[in-house]
Design a protein around this motif. Structure first.
Motif, mmCIF file in Angstrom:
data_model
loop_
_atom_site.group_PDB
_atom_site.id
_atom_site.type_symbol
_atom_site.label_atom_id
_atom_site.label_comp_id
_atom_site.label_asym_id
_atom_site.label_seq_id
_atom_site.Cartn_x
_atom_site.Cartn_y
_atom_site.Cartn_z
ATOM 1 N N ALA A 53 0.838 -1.210 0.000
ATOM 2 C CA ALA A 53 0.000 0.000 0.000
ATOM 3 C C ALA A 53 0.869 1.255 0.000
ATOM 4 O O ALA A 53 0.617 2.199 -0.757
ATOM 5 N N LEU A 54 1.900 1.270 0.826
ATOM 6 C CA LEU A 54 2.769 2.448 0.922
ATOM 7 C C LEU A 54 3.581 2.667 -0.345
ATOM 8 O O LEU A 54 4.028 3.785 -0.616
ATOM 9 N N ASP A 55 3.750 1.624 -1.142
ATOM 10 C CA ASP A 55 4.474 1.758 -2.403
ATOM 11 C C ASP A 55 3.770 2.693 -3.389
ATOM 12 O O ASP A 55 4.343 3.065 -4.400
ATOM 13 N N LEU A 56 2.556 3.067 -3.117
ATOM 14 C CA LEU A 56 1.856 4.049 -3.956
ATOM 15 C C LEU A 56 2.420 5.452 -3.765
ATOM 16 O O LEU A 56 2.188 6.333 -4.592
ATOM 17 N N ALA A 57 3.148 5.672 -2.676
ATOM 18 C CA ALA A 57 3.747 6.981 -2.400
ATOM 19 C C ALA A 57 5.089 7.094 -3.111
ATOM 20 O O ALA A 57 5.652 6.110 -3.594
ATOM 21 N N ASP A 58 5.598 8.315 -3.165
ATOM 22 C CA ASP A 58 6.928 8.539 -3.731
ATOM 23 C C ASP A 58 8.002 8.372 -2.661
ATOM 24 O O ASP A 58 9.055 7.804 -2.908
ATOM 25 N N GLN A 59 7.718 8.896 -1.485
ATOM 26 C CA GLN A 59 8.649 8.844 -0.356
ATOM 27 C C GLN A 59 7.889 8.359 0.868
ATOM 28 O O GLN A 59 6.758 8.805 1.105
ATOM 29 N N VAL A 60 8.488 7.446 1.633
ATOM 30 C CA VAL A 60 7.859 6.911 2.838
ATOM 31 C C VAL A 60 8.811 7.049 4.016
ATOM 32 O O VAL A 60 9.955 6.574 3.949
ATOM 33 N N TYR A 61 8.341 7.712 5.048
ATOM 34 C CA TYR A 61 9.061 7.760 6.315
ATOM 35 C C TYR A 61 8.285 6.907 7.310
ATOM 36 O O TYR A 61 7.076 7.092 7.481
ATOM 37 N N LEU A 62 8.979 5.975 7.935
ATOM 38 C CA LEU A 62 8.348 5.099 8.914
ATOM 39 C C LEU A 62 8.819 5.459 10.314
ATOM 40 O O LEU A 62 10.028 5.620 10.546
ATOM 41 N N LEU A 63 7.875 5.594 11.218
ATOM 42 C CA LEU A 63 8.188 5.767 12.625
ATOM 43 C C LEU A 63 8.208 4.385 13.272
ATOM 44 O O LEU A 63 7.779 3.398 12.679
ATOM 45 N N ASP A 64 8.681 4.323 14.502
ATOM 46 C CA ASP A 64 8.634 3.066 15.244
ATOM 47 C C ASP A 64 7.182 2.657 15.462
ATOM 48 O O ASP A 64 6.277 3.499 15.460
ATOM 49 N N ILE A 65 6.977 1.389 15.696
ATOM 50 C CA ILE A 65 5.646 0.854 15.955
ATOM 51 C C ILE A 65 5.096 1.425 17.245
ATOM 52 O O ILE A 65 5.796 1.445 18.264
ATOM 53 N N TYR A 66 3.855 1.880 17.196
ATOM 54 C CA TYR A 66 3.174 2.345 18.397
ATOM 55 C C TYR A 66 2.575 1.115 19.079
ATOM 56 O O TYR A 66 1.708 0.446 18.513
ATOM 57 N N PRO A 67 3.019 0.801 20.297
ATOM 58 C CA PRO A 67 2.632 -0.471 20.904
ATOM 59 C C PRO A 67 1.222 -0.519 21.464
ATOM 60 O O PRO A 67 0.650 -1.603 21.575
ATOM 61 N N ALA A 68 0.652 0.625 21.807
ATOM 62 C CA ALA A 68 -0.658 0.672 22.460
ATOM 63 C C ALA A 68 -0.659 -0.273 23.646
ATOM 64 O O ALA A 68 0.094 -0.091 24.578
ATOM 65 N N ARG A 69 -1.443 -1.315 23.575
ATOM 66 C CA ARG A 69 -1.613 -2.230 24.708
ATOM 67 C C ARG A 69 -0.690 -3.440 24.650
ATOM 68 O O ARG A 69 -0.787 -4.338 25.472
ATOM 69 N N GLU A 70 0.205 -3.489 23.666
ATOM 70 C CA GLU A 70 1.021 -4.672 23.456
ATOM 71 C C GLU A 70 2.468 -4.481 23.918
ATOM 72 O O GLU A 70 2.995 -3.368 23.908
ATOM 73 N N LEU A 71 3.095 -5.583 24.246
ATOM 74 C CA LEU A 71 4.524 -5.603 24.492
ATOM 75 C C LEU A 71 5.226 -5.854 23.163
ATOM 76 O O LEU A 71 4.645 -6.449 22.255
ATOM 77 N N PRO A 72 6.480 -5.415 23.025
ATOM 78 C CA PRO A 72 7.211 -5.672 21.782
ATOM 79 C C PRO A 72 7.277 -7.165 21.456
ATOM 80 O O PRO A 72 7.278 -8.005 22.347
ATOM 81 N N VAL A 73 7.326 -7.459 20.167
ATOM 82 C CA VAL A 73 7.468 -8.827 19.674
ATOM 83 C C VAL A 73 8.832 -8.905 18.999
ATOM 84 O O VAL A 73 9.136 -8.100 18.112
ATOM 85 N N GLU A 74 9.629 -9.859 19.420
ATOM 86 C CA GLU A 74 10.979 -9.980 18.885
ATOM 87 C C GLU A 74 10.950 -10.095 17.357
ATOM 88 O O GLU A 74 10.195 -10.892 16.794
ATOM 89 N N GLY A 75 11.780 -9.275 16.716
ATOM 90 C CA GLY A 75 11.891 -9.315 15.260
ATOM 91 C C GLY A 75 10.835 -8.517 14.517
ATOM 92 O O GLY A 75 10.890 -8.422 13.295
#
Length: 132
Positions: A53-75
């Motif tokens: 989906a993001l490939d439709l853009a010309d430039q993509v900046y990604l921020l870190d994942i917003y965890p909300a209620r979750e703990l990080p998942v390895e990898g």
């Protein structure tokens, strides 16, 4: 004329529809997307779809994942999405780095998307990038 749009899109289908609409409205303008993935589980399950989906853009900046209620998942990081981009130029950035990069770039169309705390950047981006 520069355009800034903020959207709550946080699922690949929503992202694709939003990008298709933006590109239909402003077909001649380059589109820069800032996306903050929401939830480790969603990113793990859908990262290929996010990248497509993001490939439709010309430039993509990604921020870190917003965890909300979750703990990080390895990898499971934004790198999964970045690695899946085939057309768009992509980069993972911190919020501070994002503001600096966009202020020097001044995108024609800037689209911020996500359901985390990315909305806290709206006023900062309007001020620092577009002097609005």
């Amino acid at each position: 004329q520069h355009i800034y749009v903020d959207d709550y899109a946080h699922h690949p289908v929503e992202i694709r529809k939003t990008l298709e609409a933006v590109k239909e409205i402003w077909p001649e303008k380059a589109v820069t997307v800032v996306f903050q993935p929401h939830l480790f589980s969603r990113t793990k399950d859908l990262y290929p779809d996010f990248a497509a989906a993001l490939d439709l853009a010309d430039q993509v900046y990604l921020l870190d994942i917003y965890p909300a209620r979750e703990l990080p998942v390895e990898g499971v990081t934004s790198q999964l999405i970045l690695d899946g981009l085939k057309k768009a130029d992509g980069l993972i950035v911190s919020k501070a780095e994002l503001v600096q990069r966009l202020a020097s770039q001044v995108p024609e169309v800037l689209l911020t998307m996500g359901a985390g705390d990315i909305d806290t950047l709206i006023d900062i981006l309007k001020k620092e990038v577009y002097h609005a």
